[in-house]
Design an enzyme around this catalytic site. Sequence first.
Site, PDB file in Angstrom:
ATOM      1  N   GLU A 194       0.883  -1.172   0.057  1.00  0.00           N
ATOM      2  CA  GLU A 194       0.029  -0.130   0.182  1.00  0.00           C
ATOM      3  C   GLU A 194       0.795   1.415  -0.051  1.00  0.00           C
ATOM      4  OE1 GLU A 194      -3.289   0.358   2.415  1.00  0.00           O
ATOM      5  OE2 GLU A 194      -3.821  -1.841   2.107  1.00  0.00           O
ATOM      6  N   GLY A 195       1.816   1.146  -0.798  1.00  0.00           N
ATOM      7  CA  GLY A 195       2.869   2.396  -0.593  1.00  0.00           C
ATOM      8  C   GLY A 195       3.846   2.143   0.101  1.00  0.00           C
TER       9      GLY A 195
END
Length: 651
Positions: A501-502
Site C-alpha cells: 500500500e505504498g
Amino acid sequence: MSVLLPFLAFLVAGAFAAYHRLRLAVWAALTGTLLVACWLLGANVAATITAAVIVALSAVPLLLPQIRKPFITTPLLKFYTKLLPPLSDTERTALESGTVGFEGQLFSGKPDWDQLLKLPAPALTAEEQAFLDGPCEDLCKMVDDWDITHVRADLPPEIWEYVKRNKFFGLNIPKEYGGLGFSALMNHKVIQKLASISTVLSSTVGVPNSLGPAELLMHYGTDEQKQQYLPRLADGREVPCFALTGPFAGSDATSIPDYGIVCMGEWNGINVLGIKLTLNKRYITLAPVASLIGVAFRMYDPDGLLGDKRDIGISLALVPRDTAGLDIGRRHFPLNSPFQNGPIHGKDVFVPLSQLIGGEDYAGQGWRMLMECLSIGRSITLPSTASGGSKMGAVAVGSYARIRKQFGLSIGRFEGVEEALARIAGNAYACSALSEATAAAVARGENPAVPSTIAKYHCTEMGRKASLDSMDILGGKGIILGPRNFAGRPYQASPIAITVEGANIMTRSLMIFGQGAILCHPWVMKEMKAAQLADPVERIDKFDAALFGHIGFAISNAVRSWWYGLTGSKIGKAPGDDDTRRYFRKLNRYSAALAVMADTSMLLLGGKLKFKESLSGRLGDVLSQLYITSAMLKRHQDAGSPVGDQPLQPE
C-alpha cells in the site's frame, strides 16, 4: 533614546501585527498611531519622520491595487511560474482527490486547537459494540495461529465459513445491500482486535473492507452493479480482490502496462461491445481464493468505437474468476504469513463495457477513483493492524517481563529492559491514537489523503519497532517457533506492512510532505490554480490575493517562530490543563517553525523540491510528529485526561 524610540515603535508594531496576523491596513494605522505618540512624547522629530516615511513607502504601494498589481504582482507572477514544479495529470489528480482536516491547521503555524478538541470523541454504536463483543470476540477464540501459519498455511474451513456467515467481508457495505453498514471506526476496531490474535485473519478480513471492489462499487458503481455484486460480497458468496500491482508497476502504479482494447466480443452467448484485456499482476491479496477480481488497466479505443479519443486512460473493471483467458497463478508465500496472495495473468480476456466499474461513463477515470478510495483503505487496514499488534506486544511482553526472572529479579526491573518496555508502551499508545484518529476522520466523511499516508507509514514503523523490542525482551522465548510463541510470526511478517500500500521509503520521501505542502498549505494550492488560469485579469486578481496572503502568512510565521524560540514556548495561548498545556505550546512553536521551513524550501528550490527526497522526508517527519502528538493529546482528553494516562486504555 529619543532617536531610537520611533524605530522601536515601528518594530514593536510590526512584530505585534505579524504575530496576531493583523491586516496590512491595521498594521499601518497601528504604527502611525504609535509614531504620533512618540512625537508627542518628545521623540526625535527627524527619526519620527523617517520611520513614518518607511511605513508609507511600505504600505501605500501594497494597499493600492492600481500600483500593486501592475508593478509588483505581475513581475512576481512571471517569477512564480518558473518556480512551479511540473505536475502530470496523475499527480494533479492525487493532489486534488483528498480533503484537508486538522492537518491543515498544523501547517498554518497557528493551530486552532479548539477545532481539534471540539471534535466528538470516537464512539461505536450499541450495535457495533455488540458485534465487537460478540461475533468478533468469538472469532478470536476460534483462532489457533500456529495451526494457521505452520500446519495449514491457511485459515481453517470453519473460520472461513464463520467469517462469511457473520458478514465480516461486508462490514462497511450498507444494510440495504445486505451488509452490516458499520462505520470506518468500527472497521478499525475489528481489524485491530483480529490483528492482536492473527495477522493472517486480519488481512483476510481487511482487504475486502479496504480497496476491494465493494468500496469502489459503493462510490462509483451503477445501480445494476450494486444490486448484483454488493449482496454477494457482503455474505461471502463472492470473495473479492483488487489487482493493481504488477512486475513493472509497483509504487509507480500509473505506469501499468496492462491494457484493454475496445472491441466487439461474445459475452454470455451475445455479441456485445467490450474490452479485451491483457494483464500481468502479482502480490494480489486474496487472489488464490477470489471469485471476483477488480482490475486496473489502461484502456485504448484504436477503432474509435466509443468516440474520437484513442487513449482513454486508466480504467477499472470487474472480472469474474471463470472468465475465459483469466489465469490465477501459483500462490505466493509472504514471509511465513500465509494469507492468500498470488499473481493473476490474462490474455485476450473479454468483458463487456457493463463490467467497467461505474459503466462506460467512468472509462478513463480509474486513477481518480483509486486515489479517492486508496486513502480510505490506507487510513484503516494497516494502521489498525499495527495498533493491534503493538497492544498485544505491550500486554503479553509486559506480563512476561514481570514473571520471567534472572539474577533473582523480574527482568522488567532491569533498566535496559525497562527502556524497551517503555518504547513498546509508548509506540502502542501513539499507534492506537493515530490509527483511531484517522479512522474517525473517515467516519466523519473526510477523505484524509495526508493523514492516511502519515498513519500508514508511522503506524507500520512503530509496529515494527514494537516487534523488535518484544523479541529482544523475550530472547529465546521469542526465537524458537512453536504453538506458544506469540511474537515470532508477527516479527517475521512486519516487513510486509512496510512494503505494501505504498512502500514506506516512498511514502516518507515523496508523499507525506510532497502532498502536504500543496494540499495542506493555506496558500500554495490557491497560487498554483491562479497561475494556471487562462483569463489574464482573473489570473492577476486571484494570484494577487493568494500571493500577498502568502507573504503575510510567511512573515507572521517567522515572527511567531522567533518569539516561541526566544521564550522557550513557555508563553502563549494554549488549551489544556497544567499537565498538557506545555505540549500544546510546543506544538505551536513547531508548527510555526515547520511553516517557515516549508516556505523557505519552496522559495529556494521551487520545482526542484520534489526531487530533494531527504529534505522532503525530514519535513514530512515534522508534519507527521505534529499530527501524531495532536492525536495523542486528543485521545488523552477524550479519555477524561486521566492522571498517569496509560498506553492501553480499555477499548
